[in-house]
Scaffold this motif. Structure first.
Motif, PDB file in Angstrom:
ATOM      1  N   UNK A 144      -6.983  -2.216  -4.614  1.00  0.00           N
ATOM      2  CA  UNK A 144      -6.607  -1.204  -3.626  1.00  0.00           C
ATOM      3  C   UNK A 144      -6.556  -1.917  -2.284  1.00  0.00           C
ATOM      4  N   UNK A 145      -5.386  -1.954  -1.672  1.00  0.00           N
ATOM      5  CA  UNK A 145      -5.193  -2.734  -0.445  1.00  0.00           C
ATOM      6  C   UNK A 145      -4.916  -1.823   0.747  1.00  0.00           C
ATOM      7  N   UNK A 146      -5.480  -2.182   1.875  1.00  0.00           N
ATOM      8  CA  UNK A 146      -5.211  -1.490   3.140  1.00  0.00           C
ATOM      9  C   UNK A 146      -5.449  -2.471   4.270  1.00  0.00           C
ATOM     10  N   UNK A 147      -4.961  -2.128   5.454  1.00  0.00           N
ATOM     11  CA  UNK A 147      -5.118  -3.002   6.622  1.00  0.00           C
ATOM     12  C   UNK A 147      -6.508  -2.799   7.215  1.00  0.00           C
ATOM     13  N   UNK A 148      -7.210  -3.897   7.438  1.00  0.00           N
ATOM     14  CA  UNK A 148      -8.551  -3.825   8.017  1.00  0.00           C
ATOM     15  C   UNK A 148      -8.504  -3.240   9.430  1.00  0.00           C
ATOM     16  N   UNK A 149      -9.509  -2.446   9.760  1.00  0.00           N
ATOM     17  CA  UNK A 149      -9.700  -1.894  11.103  1.00  0.00           C
ATOM     18  C   UNK A 149      -8.523  -1.044  11.580  1.00  0.00           C
ATOM     19  N   UNK A 150      -7.729  -0.534  10.657  1.00  0.00           N
ATOM     20  CA  UNK A 150      -6.625   0.353  11.011  1.00  0.00           C
ATOM     21  C   UNK A 150      -7.065   1.789  10.834  1.00  0.00           C
ATOM     22  N   UNK A 151      -6.623   2.662  11.745  1.00  0.00           N
ATOM     23  CA  UNK A 151      -6.957   4.080  11.610  1.00  0.00           C
ATOM     24  C   UNK A 151      -6.278   4.651  10.367  1.00  0.00           C
ATOM     25  N   UNK A 152      -7.055   5.313   9.546  1.00  0.00           N
ATOM     26  CA  UNK A 152      -6.529   6.018   8.385  1.00  0.00           C
ATOM     27  C   UNK A 152      -6.843   7.497   8.541  1.00  0.00           C
ATOM     28  N   UNK A 153      -5.878   8.335   8.277  1.00  0.00           N
ATOM     29  CA  UNK A 153      -6.093   9.771   8.409  1.00  0.00           C
ATOM     30  C   UNK A 153      -7.155  10.231   7.418  1.00  0.00           C
ATOM     31  N   UNK A 154      -7.776  11.385   7.666  1.00  0.00           N
ATOM     32  CA  UNK A 154      -8.788  11.884   6.730  1.00  0.00           C
ATOM     33  C   UNK A 154      -8.263  12.017   5.295  1.00  0.00           C
ATOM     34  N   UNK A 155      -7.005  12.444   5.134  1.00  0.00           N
ATOM     35  CA  UNK A 155      -6.451  12.580   3.781  1.00  0.00           C
ATOM     36  C   UNK A 155      -6.336  11.227   3.090  1.00  0.00           C
ATOM     37  N   UNK A 156      -5.928  10.206   3.845  1.00  0.00           N
ATOM     38  CA  UNK A 156      -5.824   8.861   3.275  1.00  0.00           C
ATOM     39  C   UNK A 156      -7.196   8.339   2.885  1.00  0.00           C
ATOM     40  N   UNK A 157      -8.176   8.544   3.757  1.00  0.00           N
ATOM     41  CA  UNK A 157      -9.536   8.100   3.443  1.00  0.00           C
ATOM     42  C   UNK A 157     -10.080   8.846   2.227  1.00  0.00           C
ATOM     43  N   UNK A 158      -9.763  10.131   2.141  1.00  0.00           N
ATOM     44  CA  UNK A 158     -10.207  10.936   1.005  1.00  0.00           C
ATOM     45  C   UNK A 158      -9.640  10.376  -0.300  1.00  0.00           C
TER      46      UNK A 158
END
Length: 301
Positions: A269-283
């Motif tokens: 599972x890949x994502x950009x470090x220290x980037x803002x993620x919306x609550x839905x994305x984090x969920x």
């Protein structure tokens, strides 16, 4: 131009009375008078004229009101859109994944995620590609999250291992190796291969496996995704190292487990470090991690 002044103007245009408009806006009447005066100075025209004890819009006021209404409504729409996007139970998730995962893994996980009642208003956009292209999309804000391989020298990307994936040697029925129950890659040296291209996250692992058994495979065809490789193998264009995916059962090919050299292959599972993620994305990110932990032995790729 002051946004508050525009809102004051819109309310006053509807009420057509300074005191009543000020009460509706919960501000002092002098504050409203000052705002309208400043707005008229900026525009260079009078927006209101007296009408007995009340006021009414001038022709310039009517023209300006049309654009103020459109502008404020457009901004309100944008505010509602942002509110939906940052809501933990609304908004959209832009998800990308490698081709291997498009037939079973991703659809099954998304179905289970959306089957939870509080998730039903979350929507997804999907994109597929090679790991290299997916990582570029993450870094350019095209995607929020991705399921892909891991790539070295990507310090800005957070790779979380989700699930182990087996590789198999895929050969057409009737091939000299088709009778094998397991395979040492050394035994594949005489035969031509169908390979993933260099944009694939799997290519480096495959190259390393052949280096470990000290052979150079006869690379005849290069492809970008799994179904093309399986199709070519089924038509006897070569043999291939592929993920052990359910699609193999639907072609005239045999999948042979690899016993040498040893390896580990994970889906990340890949994502950009220290980037803002919306609550839905984090969920969804937390759901994906928990889902793969709980169902690792049952997940079909």
């Amino acid at each position: 131009m002051n946004l508050k002044h525009l809102e004051y103007f819109r309310v006053l245009a509807k009420v057509q009375h300074y005191r009543l408009a000020a009460e509706q806006l919960s501000i002092a009447q002098p504050t409203l008078t000052y705002a309208i005066t400043e707005l008229e100075k900026e525009l260079g025209v009078y927006l209101f004229e007296k009408n007995g004890r009340n006021i009414r819009l001038t022709k310039y006021g009517y023209i300006f009101l049309e654009y103020v209404e459109k502008s404020i409504n457009f901004l309100d729409e944008g505010q509602r859109k942002i509110a939906d996007l940052v809501s933990p139970y609304k908004g959209r998730i832009d998800l990308s994944f490698i081709y291997t995962l498009g037939s079973r893994f991703v659809p099954t996980m998304i179905k289970d995620f959306l089957s939870i009642d509080k998730h039903k208003n979350i929507s997804f956009s999907f994109s597929q590609g090679t790991t290299k292209n997916i990582i570029e999309g993450l870094k350019s804000d095209k995607y929020d999250l991705a399921f892909c391989s891991s790539i070295e020298d990507e310090p800005d990307i957070d790779f979380i291992p989700l699930i182990k994936q087996d590789l198999v040697l895929v050969v057409p029925f009737g091939h000299p190796l088709a009778s094998y129950k397991s395979i040492d890659l050394k035994e594949t040296e005489p035969y031509p291969f169908v390979f993933f291209n260099k944009g694939s996250g799997l290519r480096k692992l495959i190259d390393r496996l052949f280096e470990e058994v000290n052979i150079t495979p006869k690379n005849i065809y290069e492809v970008e995704e799994d179904s093309a490789a399986i199709g070519l193998v089924s038509m006897n264009f070569g043999i291939a190292l592929l993920p052990d995916i359910w699609m193999l059962k639907h072609f005239d090919v045999k999948a042979i487990p690899i016993i040498n050299p040893p390896y580990e292959r994970f889906i990340y599972l890949a994502s950009v470090k220290n980037k803002y993620l919306s609550p839905a994305v984090r969920l969804f990110r937390e759901f994906a991690k928990e889902y793969c932990t709980l169902h690792s032995k049952k997940i079909k790729i």
